[in-house]
Design a protein around this motif. Structure first.
Motif, PDB file in Angstrom:
ATOM      1  N   GLN A 121       0.807  -0.992  -0.093  1.00 40.73           N
ATOM      2  CA  GLN A 121      -0.033   0.044  -0.329  1.00 40.73           C
ATOM      3  C   GLN A 121       0.779   1.178   0.067  1.00 40.73           C
ATOM      4  O   GLN A 121       0.285   2.374   0.210  1.00 40.73           O
ATOM      5  N   GLN A 136       1.493  -1.218  -4.596  1.00 41.58           N
ATOM      6  CA  GLN A 136       0.055  -1.451  -5.100  1.00 41.58           C
ATOM      7  C   GLN A 136       0.235  -1.832  -6.668  1.00 41.58           C
ATOM      8  O   GLN A 136       0.547  -1.317  -7.306  1.00 41.58           O
ATOM      9  N   GLY A 180      -2.046   5.422   0.341  1.00 42.83           N
ATOM     10  CA  GLY A 180      -2.278   4.180   0.679  1.00 42.83           C
ATOM     11  C   GLY A 180      -3.490   4.111   1.997  1.00 42.83           C
ATOM     12  O   GLY A 180      -3.799   3.317   2.503  1.00 42.83           O
TER      13      GLY A 180
END
Length: 387
Positions: A121, A136, A180
């Motif tokens: 993230q 990600q 994130g």
């Protein structure tokens, strides 16, 4: 209307014609309270007069000079960054991604190792190396094989760090994951990372692109944790809207980045440096940062009290004036409604509304923001209830 631009941005149906302080005005003369700030860029608000004056003055002197020439303004800005951090030397570039590229190159060259550990993230940029560093999948899809030398661990998981060996060149992280989901790091986690780097001979890189330049109430976000990184990267708020990035490194790394090892044609551009100098002088002032912390406490408390107990809200969190409201529903339609109420905010993932007001935001403007959020949440709740 046909556009001559690649459609790489999901643009809103808003065209801004002017901006001042915490407010922007569109071509239809509609005014919006802006809690995006160019995505944590206009930390002194839009069109700060002192920054504008400094840029205008530099425009009358010269606009660009090759980095083969000495430029005293680069030294002045670098000194401000070094004095406000644990670094000793600065490399100037044009963006956060470029600053992170420089950090990755420096870490690999200095240690002679290739593996860099980042976290799920995370977000570090969209160049090939920084996209590979980003934890990600949605950022990476469609671009073929990534750089193989990145390993992703779970953020705030202390145990995962025990698996790392001496083949790691660096651990790289944000102390608050912005894109994130506005997820602050735990103190224990940060301390364990610093300890692990020491133990395995890895460099510690802190990505301060979003959290730096006063955004968390300190010059840099890592300073909340009592650690000393080897490399700090900065951009966004550094130039009050002019494109500028910086990699700040420990003196032990200077020998590794000698002439010819890295470069940037526009890095340290004098126009951007003029903006950065005034920006840093104002934001790194102790009284200014104390006020950011007071505003942060005020806004977080009001949000907790008025919005935090709403049935659609899971929680309010953040550091300084980087704040997230986590929702049980997808936030995209809520953000659209906030915009219809003349209030601009961003998502941070599908379930988090991200607030990034200018650091100069007034208490009255924060009150307007909280009132607007509460009104929109109450309408969203009614419409959910109606179904």
């Amino acid at each position: 209307m046909m556009s001559y631009l690649f459609p790489t941005y999901a643009r809103w149906d808003v065209t801004i014609k002017e901006a001042k302080g915490s407010w922007v005005t569109d071509v239809n003369d509609v005014k919006y309270l802006d809690f995006i700030s160019g995505i944590a860029v206009c930390n002194l608000g839009h069109a700060n007069e002192e920054v504008s004056d400094a840029v205008q003055e530099q425009l009358t002197k010269y606009w660009h000079m090759s980095n083969l020439f000495h430029q005293p303004i680069q030294e002045e800005v670098a000194k401000l960054l070094v004095e406000a951090s644990d670094g000793d030397a600065v490399f100037f570039c044009n963006s956060g991604a470029e600053a992170n590229e420089a950090a990755i190159k420096l870490a690999r060259k200095h240690t002679g190792k290739h593996k860099i550990v980042t976290f799920l993230q995370s977000f570090h940029g969209r160049t090939f190396a920084t996209m590979s560093a980003t934890g990600q999948e949605k950022i990476q899809q469609g671009f073929g094989p990534l750089l193989e030398t990145f390993q992703y661990l779970t953020f705030n998981n202390v145990e995962a760090l025990d698996e790392l060996g001496t083949d790691v060149a660096a651990i790289m992280l944000e102390v608050v994951q912005g894109e994130g989901g506005v997820v602050p790091a735990d103190k224990e986690f940060i301390e364990k990372i610093a300890e692990t780097c020491e133990k395995i001979g890895a460099l510690l890189i802190i990505d301060e692109v979003q959290t730096g330049i006063g955004r968390t109430g300190k010059p840099f976000g890592y300073q909340h944790f009592g650690i000393k990184p080897d490399i700090i990267t900065s951009a966004k708020g550094l130039g009050s809207g002019l494109p500028v990035g910086a990699m700040i490194g420990h003196k032990s790394l200077i020998e590794t980045f000698q002439a010819g090892s890295h470069g940037s044609t526009f890095g340290g551009n004098p126009i951007a440096m003029a903006a950065a100098k005034v920006t840093l002088e104002k934001i790194f002032d102790e009284d200014f940062l104390n006020e950011v912390n007071k505003k942060s406490n005020y806004l977080l408390e009001k949000l907790e009290h008025i919005v935090g107990k709403h049935p659609l809200v899971n929680g309010v969190r953040g550091k300084g004036l980087l704040i997230g409201i986590e929702c049980k529903e997808q936030v995209s339609p809520i953000i659209d409604q906030l915009r219809e109420h003349n209030f601009l905010v961003l998502p941070a993932g599908p379930h988090v509304i991200r607030l990034l007001p200018p650091l100069t935001v007034s208490y009255e403007e924060m009150d307007i923001a909280v009132k607007t959020i509460a009104e929109v949440f109450s309408k969203v709740n009614d419409s959910v209830g109606a179904h």
